[in-house]
Design an enzyme around this catalytic site. Structure first.
Site, short mmCIF file in Angstrom:
data_model
loop_
_atom_site.label_atom_id
_atom_site.label_comp_id
_atom_site.label_asym_id
_atom_site.label_seq_id
_atom_site.Cartn_x
_atom_site.Cartn_y
_atom_site.Cartn_z
N ASP B 46 0.82 -1.21 0.00
CA ASP B 46 0.00 0.00 0.00
C ASP B 46 0.86 1.26 0.00
O ASP B 46 2.01 1.24 0.40
CB ASP B 46 -0.88 0.02 1.26
CG ASP B 46 -2.27 -0.51 0.98
OD1 ASP B 46 -2.54 -0.90 -0.16
OD2 ASP B 46 -3.08 -0.54 1.93
N LYS B 67 -3.85 2.95 -2.45
CA LYS B 67 -5.28 3.19 -2.43
C LYS B 67 -5.56 4.19 -1.32
O LYS B 67 -5.76 3.83 -0.19
CB LYS B 67 -6.03 1.88 -2.18
CG LYS B 67 -7.52 1.96 -2.35
CD LYS B 67 -8.09 0.59 -2.67
CE LYS B 67 -7.70 -0.43 -1.63
NZ LYS B 67 -8.25 -0.09 -0.30
N MET B 179 -8.31 9.61 9.05
CA MET B 179 -8.77 10.07 7.72
C MET B 179 -9.75 11.24 7.84
O MET B 179 -10.76 11.29 7.15
CB MET B 179 -9.41 8.91 6.95
CG MET B 179 -8.38 7.86 6.56
SD MET B 179 -9.10 6.36 5.84
CE MET B 179 -9.27 5.31 7.30
#
Lengths: 271, 271
Positions: B46, B67, B179
Site C-alpha cells: 500500500d 489506495k 482520515m
C-alpha cells in the site's frame, strides 16, 4: 561514584524504556522492543508477559513486578521508586508490560512521574490484547457497512466509578472490554440499560493470541450465565458488536468454536 | 501445472498473509511480519507503508497497489482478484498495509472474500497510527482519573453517512479520528452539536511516528481555522480529549510543540 552522579543529571538521554510485550504470541513483539530488550541491563517484567519474550534479554537482570487487578501484587509506588533509582543510575532499564503500555498499561503515569523527577523515558508501543484476540477469532474490529470504529474500555477502576454505559451502548462502534471478568454483571446490565439490543453478539476471548486461547460467543442478555458455563477466567477480553456476527457468518469463528465444541456453543440466531 | 492445481485445493494451508506494516517508524514492525516478509514471493504494498519496511523482503516481487481515500487509486476489485490468483497458485503472498490491517484496513473484508473462494489467509496485526502518534507526543490514550478508554473512528465513509456524533461526544473516552483531514468541518460541528465542550483539547498529528511527524494542538471550537493555519495534510490523526491537556501539562507535548515553534501554537488554557 562520580560517573553515576553525572549520569543522574542527563535527563534528555533516556535509559528507561516502557515497552509493550504485545499479547500472548511472542512473535507479535516489535523489532524495536526486541532491540531494546537485547540491550537492557535490567528488565522489570509484569505478570501478563509471555516468558518466551524474555529470550530476547538473556543478559539482563530480571525483576518480576506482577500487578494484576484484584490479586496479590507489587505496589505501584514500589515499582516507581525502583525505576527512578535505576534511571538515575543511568542503567539501561526496560519496564516490560503485556499488550500496549498506553492502553490500560499506566505508561503515561509512570513516564510523567519519572519526568517530574528528572528521568526521561521512552514508550515503545505493543499490540494490544483486544486487537490480537479479535484477529485470532477472525473478527475485524472495524468493517465497512457494519462498524465504523472501535472503543476499548476497561471495566476495572481505581474508584469503582461507573462507565458511561449509555454512550458506550449507543456509540455505534465495536466495544472491547478489558479486565471485565469480575464485573460481568455490571457490564451486562449497564449495556442493556444503556439501550444496547439484548441480541447483540459477544465474543469472550481468554488468553488472547496465546496457544491457550479459548473463545466463546453468546448474546448480551445471556453474558453472565454463558461466561459461568464457559468458566471464563482472567485475562480475557469481551468483543461486543455486530462484527462478531459477521465473523460467525464468514465461518472462521464458527470453525474455531467447533474445534472447542466441548465448551463452546454457537451463537443463537439474532432476534 | 499439476503441482499448482493441487495447491489450489489446500485452503487450510494459508499462503496469503494480510500484514500490518505499522505506522511511520519501521522498527514498529512485528517480528512475525518481518519473518513472513522475508519468506514472501510476492508483496502487494500500500501507499502508506514506509519504504524501509521493504528491506525485509529483497527477494520478493513488489506490486504497488496504492489506495488513498479520495485520490487516484487501485480498485479494490483488482486487488482482490490479484490476491486470489496468487493464492490459488500457492504463491507466498504478503498484502502489506500501513498500521493495523483490521483497524480501517479492510483485512476482514479481504479475508472473507478470499475464504468464500477457497483461499485461506492469515492476518498479522500491526501498531496502528493513532496509537503510535499519540505515544510519540507523550499522550497516553488512557489515563486513570482522566480517560477510561479510547475510541478509534474513521471520518471517511463509503456512503457519506454520518457518525453518531452524540454518542462519540459523550462516551467519555479519548477519541482518535482517522482520515479526517478532508472532513474537519463535519467533525468539529458534529462533536460540538453532540455536546462535547468547545474547550476540549485536540492534537492533530501528521505522518505519525515517522521522522516527518508534525503535531499541533488547539481547542475543538477552533479546529478548522487552526488546521488551516497549520496546513494539516493527510495522512493525519486527530486525538481529542482531556488526555491531550494532561500531556501538555506534563511537558512532553509542550516541548515537542516548542521545537516546531514556527508552525505550532500552545493550547490556550481550558475554560
Amino acid at each position: 561514584m562520580t560517573t553515576i552522579k553525572s549520569k543522574e543529571y542527563t535527563p534528555m538521554n533516556p535509559t528507561v524504556w516502557l515497552v509493550g510485550a504485545g499479547p500472548g504470541d511472542p512473535e507479535l513483539l516489535t523489532l524495536k522492543a526486541a532491540r531494546v530488550l537485547s540491550q537492557a541491563e535490567i528488565v522489570m517484567v509484569d505478570d501478563l508477559v509471555n516468558p518466551e519474550i524474555l529470550e530476547h534479554c538473556p543478559q539482563a537482570r530480571l525483576i518480576r513486578v506482577g500487578k494484576r487487578g484484584g490479586c496479590r501484587s507489587t505496589p505501584q509506588a514500589f515499582i516507581n521508586r525502583l525505576m527512578l533509582r535505576y534511571g538515575r543510575q543511568g542503567k539501561r532499564l526496560v519496564r516490560l508490560k503485556g499488550g500496549d503500555p498506553c492502553i490500560f498499561g499506566r505508561a503515561g503515569e509512570e513516564a510523567q512521574w519519572l519526568r517530574e523527577r528528572g528521568v526521561e523515558s521512552e514508550i515503545i508501543n505493543g499490540i494490544t490484547a483486544g486487537l490480537a484476540g479479535a484477529t485470532q477469532c477472525g473478527i475485524p474490529l472495524t468493517l465497512r457497512g457494519v462498524s465504523r470504529g472501535v472503543t476499548l474500555v476497561t471495566a476495572h477502576t481505581q474508584d469503582d466509578s461507573e462507565l458511561n454505559w449509555q454512550g458506550l451502548a449507543q456509540g455505534g462502534t465495536t466495544l472491547v472490554v478489558y479486565m471485565g471478568v469480575a464485573r460481568l454483571q455490571q457490564i451486562q446490565q449497564g449495556l442493556l440499560n444503556g439501550g444496547m439490543p439484548a441480541s447483540t453478539p459477544i465474543a469472550m476471548i481468554e488468553q488472547a493470541s496465546s496457544p491457550q486461547q479459548r473463545q466463546h460467543t453468546c448474546r448480551l442478555d445471556e453474558l453472565c450465565e454463558q461466561a459461568a458455563a464457559f468458566k471464563l477466567q482472567s485475562p480475557a477480553v469481551l468483543v461486543i458488536g455486530e462484527v462478531v456476527a459477521a465473523a460467525l457468518e464468514s465461518g472462521q469463528l464458527g470453525q474455531l468454536l467447533t474445534e472447542h465444541a466441548n465448551t463452546a456453543q454457537i451463537l443463537p440466531q439474532a432476534n
